[in-house]
Structure formats: C-alpha cells, structure tokens
Design a protein around this motif. Sequence first.
Motif, PDB file in Angstrom:
ATOM      1  N   LYS A  29      84.431  37.651  54.993  1.00  0.00           N
ATOM      2  CA  LYS A  29      83.646  38.837  55.360  1.00  0.00           C
ATOM      3  C   LYS A  29      84.323  40.119  54.892  1.00  0.00           C
ATOM      4  CE  LYS A  29      83.754  37.809  59.774  1.00  0.00           C
ATOM      5  NZ  LYS A  29      84.457  36.494  59.757  1.00  0.00           N
ATOM      6  N   THR A  30      85.586  40.282  55.270  1.00  0.00           N
ATOM      7  CA  THR A  30      86.309  41.501  54.913  1.00  0.00           C
ATOM      8  C   THR A  30      86.581  41.561  53.422  1.00  0.00           C
ATOM      9  OG1 THR A  30      87.368  41.485  57.102  1.00  0.00           O
ATOM     10  CG2 THR A  30      88.363  42.879  55.413  1.00  0.00           C
ATOM     11  N   PHE A  31      86.899  40.428  52.817  1.00  0.00           N
ATOM     12  CA  PHE A  31      87.165  40.386  51.381  1.00  0.00           C
ATOM     13  C   PHE A  31      85.955  40.872  50.593  1.00  0.00           C
ATOM     14  CE2 PHE A  31      87.330  38.508  47.195  1.00  0.00           C
ATOM     15  CZ  PHE A  31      88.667  38.595  46.840  1.00  0.00           C
ATOM     16  N   ILE A  32      84.772  40.386  50.948  1.00  0.00           N
ATOM     17  CA  ILE A  32      83.564  40.800  50.240  1.00  0.00           C
ATOM     18  C   ILE A  32      83.301  42.285  50.451  1.00  0.00           C
ATOM     19  CG2 ILE A  32      81.053  40.538  50.124  1.00  0.00           C
ATOM     20  CD1 ILE A  32      81.490  37.592  50.930  1.00  0.00           C
ATOM     21  N   ALA A  33      83.448  42.757  51.693  1.00  0.00           N
ATOM     22  CA  ALA A  33      83.218  44.171  51.974  1.00  0.00           C
ATOM     23  C   ALA A  33      84.138  45.055  51.139  1.00  0.00           C
ATOM     24  CB  ALA A  33      83.422  44.448  53.467  1.00  0.00           C
ATOM     25  N   ALA A  87      93.998  40.322  44.628  1.00  0.00           N
ATOM     26  CA  ALA A  87      93.174  39.231  44.091  1.00  0.00           C
ATOM     27  C   ALA A  87      91.943  39.752  43.355  1.00  0.00           C
ATOM     28  CB  ALA A  87      92.749  38.304  45.220  1.00  0.00           C
ATOM     29  N   MET A  88      91.667  41.041  43.470  1.00  0.00           N
ATOM     30  CA  MET A  88      90.461  41.611  42.880  1.00  0.00           C
ATOM     31  C   MET A  88      90.682  42.248  41.517  1.00  0.00           C
ATOM     32  SD  MET A  88      88.988  43.394  46.349  1.00  0.00           S
ATOM     33  CE  MET A  88      88.878  42.465  47.885  1.00  0.00           C
ATOM     34  N   PHE A  89      91.946  42.368  41.097  1.00  0.00           N
ATOM     35  CA  PHE A  89      92.258  43.055  39.846  1.00  0.00           C
ATOM     36  C   PHE A  89      92.964  42.135  38.861  1.00  0.00           C
ATOM     37  CE2 PHE A  89      91.588  46.614  42.671  1.00  0.00           C
ATOM     38  CZ  PHE A  89      91.031  47.587  41.850  1.00  0.00           C
ATOM     39  N   GLU A  90      92.672  42.337  37.587  1.00  0.00           N
ATOM     40  CA  GLU A  90      93.340  41.609  36.509  1.00  0.00           C
ATOM     41  C   GLU A  90      94.607  42.362  36.124  1.00  0.00           C
ATOM     42  OE1 GLU A  90      92.621  38.825  35.114  1.00  0.00           O
ATOM     43  OE2 GLU A  90      90.486  38.399  35.405  1.00  0.00           O
ATOM     44  N   MET A  91      95.758  41.887  36.599  1.00  0.00           N
ATOM     45  CA  MET A  91      97.024  42.522  36.269  1.00  0.00           C
ATOM     46  C   MET A  91      98.009  41.458  35.801  1.00  0.00           C
ATOM     47  SD  MET A  91      96.188  45.610  36.839  1.00  0.00           S
ATOM     48  CE  MET A  91      97.756  46.394  36.500  1.00  0.00           C
ATOM     49  N   GLN A 145      77.663  34.257  51.920  1.00  0.00           N
ATOM     50  CA  GLN A 145      78.334  35.236  51.067  1.00  0.00           C
ATOM     51  C   GLN A 145      77.345  35.842  50.077  1.00  0.00           C
ATOM     52  OE1 GLN A 145      81.918  33.967  49.143  1.00  0.00           O
ATOM     53  NE2 GLN A 145      83.059  33.776  51.053  1.00  0.00           N
ATOM     54  N   LYS A 146      76.478  35.011  49.519  1.00  0.00           N
ATOM     55  CA  LYS A 146      75.464  35.526  48.585  1.00  0.00           C
ATOM     56  C   LYS A 146      74.515  36.482  49.288  1.00  0.00           C
ATOM     57  CE  LYS A 146      72.165  34.223  44.997  1.00  0.00           C
ATOM     58  NZ  LYS A 146      71.251  35.319  45.356  1.00  0.00           N
ATOM     59  N   VAL A 147      74.162  36.150  50.530  1.00  0.00           N
ATOM     60  CA  VAL A 147      73.305  37.055  51.301  1.00  0.00           C
ATOM     61  C   VAL A 147      73.981  38.416  51.451  1.00  0.00           C
ATOM     62  CG1 VAL A 147      72.277  37.499  53.573  1.00  0.00           C
ATOM     63  CG2 VAL A 147      72.108  35.222  52.544  1.00  0.00           C
ATOM     64  N   CYS A 205      82.871  44.298  60.264  1.00  0.00           N
ATOM     65  CA  CYS A 205      83.276  42.901  60.101  1.00  0.00           C
ATOM     66  C   CYS A 205      84.017  42.453  61.361  1.00  0.00           C
ATOM     67  CB  CYS A 205      84.194  42.729  58.893  1.00  0.00           C
ATOM     68  SG  CYS A 205      83.475  43.210  57.308  1.00  0.00           S
ATOM     69  N   GLY A 206      83.677  41.285  61.860  1.00  0.00           N
ATOM     70  CA  GLY A 206      84.379  40.812  63.043  1.00  0.00           C
ATOM     71  C   GLY A 206      83.825  39.510  63.578  1.00  0.00           C
ATOM     72  N   ASP A 207      84.410  39.073  64.677  1.00  0.00           N
ATOM     73  CA  ASP A 207      84.024  37.827  65.342  1.00  0.00           C
ATOM     74  C   ASP A 207      84.285  38.000  66.826  1.00  0.00           C
ATOM     75  OD1 ASP A 207      83.564  35.286  66.273  1.00  0.00           O
ATOM     76  OD2 ASP A 207      85.256  34.359  65.231  1.00  0.00           O
ATOM     77  N   ALA A 208      83.207  38.108  67.608  1.00  0.00           N
ATOM     78  CA  ALA A 208      83.346  38.359  69.043  1.00  0.00           C
ATOM     79  C   ALA A 208      84.172  37.296  69.746  1.00  0.00           C
ATOM     80  CB  ALA A 208      81.965  38.460  69.687  1.00  0.00           C
ATOM     81  N   ALA A 209      84.256  36.091  69.175  1.00  0.00           N
ATOM     82  CA  ALA A 209      85.020  35.001  69.789  1.00  0.00           C
ATOM     83  C   ALA A 209      86.521  35.203  69.656  1.00  0.00           C
ATOM     84  CB  ALA A 209      84.627  33.666  69.169  1.00  0.00           C
ATOM     85  N   GLN A 210      86.944  36.156  68.831  1.00  0.00           N
ATOM     86  CA  GLN A 210      88.373  36.359  68.586  1.00  0.00           C
ATOM     87  C   GLN A 210      88.904  37.653  69.185  1.00  0.00           C
ATOM     88  OE1 GLN A 210      89.978  34.963  64.561  1.00  0.00           O
ATOM     89  NE2 GLN A 210      87.922  35.643  64.013  1.00  0.00           N
ATOM     90  N   THR A 211      88.180  38.273  70.093  1.00  0.00           N
ATOM     91  CA  THR A 211      88.595  39.569  70.609  1.00  0.00           C
ATOM     92  C   THR A 211      89.940  39.512  71.327  1.00  0.00           C
ATOM     93  OG1 THR A 211      87.956  41.433  72.016  1.00  0.00           O
ATOM     94  CG2 THR A 211      87.302  39.228  72.767  1.00  0.00           C
ATOM     95  N   ASP A 212      90.714  40.578  71.170  1.00  0.00           N
ATOM     96  CA  ASP A 212      91.982  40.727  71.882  1.00  0.00           C
ATOM     97  C   ASP A 212      91.808  41.532  73.167  1.00  0.00           C
ATOM     98  OD1 ASP A 212      93.388  39.356  69.904  1.00  0.00           O
ATOM     99  OD2 ASP A 212      93.759  41.185  68.743  1.00  0.00           O
TER     100      ASP A 212
END
Length: 253
Positions: free
Chosen positions: A67-71, A125-129, A44-46, A195-202
């Motif tokens: 992955k998606t959350f950081i993006a 989760a990204m906003f202070e409300m 994640q730091k990378v 963002c994705g994971d080839a092992a989870q393709t539909d």
Amino acid sequence: MAKARKGTNAPKTFNNNMSKKRMKRKKPIDASYLRNIEPLTDNQKVMFDEWDAGKMIYAYGVAGTGKTFIALYKALCDVLGDNTPYEKIYVVRSLVPSREIGFLPGDADDKSFLYQVPYKKMVQAMFEMPDDASYEMLYHNLKAQETISFWSTSFIRGTTFDNAIVIVDECQNLNFHELDSIITRVGQDSKIVFCGDAAQTDLVKTNERTGILDFQKILQTMPEFSLIEFNIEDIVRSGLVKSYLISKINMGL
C-alpha cells in the motif's frame, strides 16, 4: 518544510517568461530516473488505476501488500513529472505512541530520522542507480530539492498543503481528531492518500482505536475518495514473512 499558504496569488513571471511553478520543475532529479513499476496483484492494479483516474485514496487492510510502496511510487511519478500540479510529497505519520516528539534531540527532521529509514529503502527500489553511493547522492538531492519530506502530526497545525501529495501512513495509529486535522490541511491542487490497517493499531484507548473506523465511514460517502481493501491474496512479501502473515491472519491474531 512546507509553509502555510497565505492567500492566493497568480504565478509570478520571471524574465525568461517562465512561471514560478515551471521554474520549480527544473530540478536535478526528474521522472527519467524512475524504474517502470507495474502492479503485482488485482488490488494493486485497482490502486494504480484509481490514482490515475484522479481519485484520493484510502488503502487499508493486510500488512505486506504494498500500500505505502505504491502510494510513494505514484507520488514520485507525479511530482517528478512535467504535467501535474504537484510539487512536493509530504509523508505524515505519528512518530511515537505518545504522538509527541519534543523530548527527542534535534530539529523536526532529526527527530523523525529513524522513521524515515523504511521510506528511504522503498525509494531506493524505485530508481535505477548503479551503486549505493550513487543512490545516497540521489536521495540527498531529492530531499535538497524538497521533493520529499517527513512530518509528524505534531507539526501540521496551521499549515496548508498546496500543490502537494500528502501520504498519511500508518493512519490506524491516529485518533479521529488527528485524522480530521490532517485532511482539513489539504489545499489547492493537492492529493491526499491514507494507508493503514485498523487491525495493527498501537492505540490503547477504545475511543481512540475506533476513530479510524469513524473516519473511514466519512470517506465512504465522499465521491473524491476510492477506498481499496487489501487482503491475503495481495501479500507480496516473499518466503517466511508471507507465510507468517498468512498464519497470523488465519489465527485471528
């Protein structure tokens, strides 16, 4: 919805000597509303560091690693900030296995509503409300000021994304032609993130399933891209979900 770019013009100047781009930055919701979120794992730091270095990102690997959350978080930081060229976030994905949503009722936004729910939860989760009602108003304003919008791969043909951050999520469900079509839509002063994971393709057909791997090989040769692989150690979901994902991976399923 984004509009196709037709030519390149200098920024229009208004009476108060503020460019059109700066005028667009005067929005009700800005970066001051965002929480300060830090990476939780090494990879994640990378991803944080490579993003800040100006790299395009291809984040792939195990589910539940953020992955998606950081993006989405880094995209919001840039788009809502004052000193970047980015004005909008486009989340692009295949909405249904057939990759066509014409049979669903409503306009493009209505058709993709159910697929927006996970992203809405992430943004919350990204906003202070102070409460849910305040967040609902904030999210409505984010969409009203066109900070974030959702696109199906069915609607991007002929469009150029300028001054935008394009997040291509669940990219393992796109065939090579779709991936090729998306990346060639990136215009001036824009960033694209996969963002994705080839092992989870539909995808079912072999030639479609291997498209993401061929696409990845191309990105590996491009200096603009940083490819970041997430693994078991990066799973940030807690309790039962994390235990299940680790067991599933260890069993090769």
